[in-house]
Design a protein around this motif. Sequence first.
Motif, mmCIF file in Angstrom:
data_model
loop_
_atom_site.group_PDB
_atom_site.id
_atom_site.type_symbol
_atom_site.label_atom_id
_atom_site.label_comp_id
_atom_site.label_asym_id
_atom_site.label_seq_id
_atom_site.Cartn_x
_atom_site.Cartn_y
_atom_site.Cartn_z
ATOM 1 N N HIS A 76 68.309 41.535 -43.142
ATOM 2 C CA HIS A 76 69.625 42.121 -42.906
ATOM 3 C C HIS A 76 70.703 41.349 -43.665
ATOM 4 N N LEU A 92 64.933 50.560 -42.347
ATOM 5 C CA LEU A 92 64.182 49.313 -42.432
ATOM 6 C C LEU A 92 62.730 49.656 -42.748
ATOM 7 N N THR A 103 59.609 42.481 -45.664
ATOM 8 C CA THR A 103 60.548 43.366 -44.987
ATOM 9 C C THR A 103 61.696 43.695 -45.928
ATOM 10 N N ASP A 161 65.538 45.650 -45.927
ATOM 11 C CA ASP A 161 66.682 46.306 -45.296
ATOM 12 C C ASP A 161 67.380 47.093 -46.401
ATOM 13 N N PHE A 171 63.193 40.602 -40.163
ATOM 14 C CA PHE A 171 64.250 41.611 -40.247
ATOM 15 C C PHE A 171 65.633 40.974 -40.161
ATOM 16 N N GLN A 184 67.142 48.284 -34.669
ATOM 17 C CA GLN A 184 66.052 48.026 -35.604
ATOM 18 C C GLN A 184 64.930 49.048 -35.436
#
Length: 437
Positions: A251, A340, A268, A270, A247, A331
């Motif tokens: 980001h 997310l 992942t 964002d 994460f 988060q």
Amino acid sequence: MPPDRLDALVKHPFHRETIERLIGFIRDLRECRTPEDYVAFQQDLLHATLTANAARAERSRVIKRLRRRQKLPADAPELVIGDPHQLDDWRLEQDVLERVGRQLRSIGDAMAWQAFHYDRRHIIALRRNESPGPMTLSKEGTVHEIQFANQQWSEHRQFAMLHDLTDCLRIGDVTVFSKPDHNNEQDILLYELKTNPNRREGPQLERTRMAAEALHEGGPLPGDENARLIDTGVPYATHLSALADAFAHAHRDGLKTMRVPGQRGLLTLDIPAAGNKWSPQEATRQFHAQYAALLRRTRLTGQHVRYSSGDSAARHYLTAPWGIYPLQPTQCAALIADVLVFSVTLSSDNFVEELHKTGLDARWLLPEGAEIEPTQHLLEINAHGRRLRVPAAEIQRLLLELTDLQTWAEGIDRLLEKTQDRCQPWPYFTEEHKVWA
């Protein structure tokens, strides 16, 4: 949901305001230490939940009138975005508030897990029922439960947790936590409340009794005389630190893929970062390209088993709520609100190989391309003269919690070694608090 409608839903002011509120709730929950802390926290969550559910009910009333081609009621709520005479604009706001209600219930689930000291047994035992639906003051039982909780605090200084604020507590109405004694031990009492003491509610009371006996005496779980909670004796271990790292990169870069121990691929996303970096079309292309590259790097063979965090707040059957994940509050809130998103993929072949290392004989029951229900059995494991069929919800849990596969396999091996014939075991691991606390 079509992309344009999903975009409108996520960007709606109600949804944006809730994300900030979720962050505050998670921070406050992590500071709860005393009964007084929990009482104050629950009061704030109760107010937010009742407000959101009442607003959703108001929109539902307007939608019903417009469907009948009637005029707007004089006391109709103010539509935040759109034309109050357009049915679809009211539906959008109702959908937003449905999501907000589930997101707040996810916070309630985090409260329950923390209050139970992250002991999964309570969640397994008390979730075995249908959902009671949205919590509203129009229900006589809700008013009675709130009064009972207030009385427990004012008269006994005990925290009484309201089950309807959660999704995971579906048996009983209230759990009361007594004051810890000098050994820091406390009684946890489960209540099924009656608004009318003369009315008999045999099945509900029976399920409450069975849940209590399953937790404290090893009795059968509600709804299945063969189902038992089984202690594997194996300390729980995960690779959730990889999720935090992924994460952090997402980001900055919008997307991040990485391999996770156990031959699993982690992706992942964002969404705000990706939106700032790419157009919607390019973001979609990047997603598919990087996911395909991840599958090649991880060398996944056989069928791909994949689960995603998307739109799952207060929906998962067994998985721990996002609010207690070992991540930053921002988060966790972003996961709840789908800002997310992550997915974990393993291959059917690699997973069986991991289980073979522990001496487990396993085979998949997964028909290729079939629709999968949480209770459907996906895997069959044989060891110690016993056979175990594993439901889809358990596979989903071990993927989304990034459970260490050797830890899980060792736990299943211990479970089959100690489980009696005809028993349908529900395993739990020790020292889970070290993962979530």
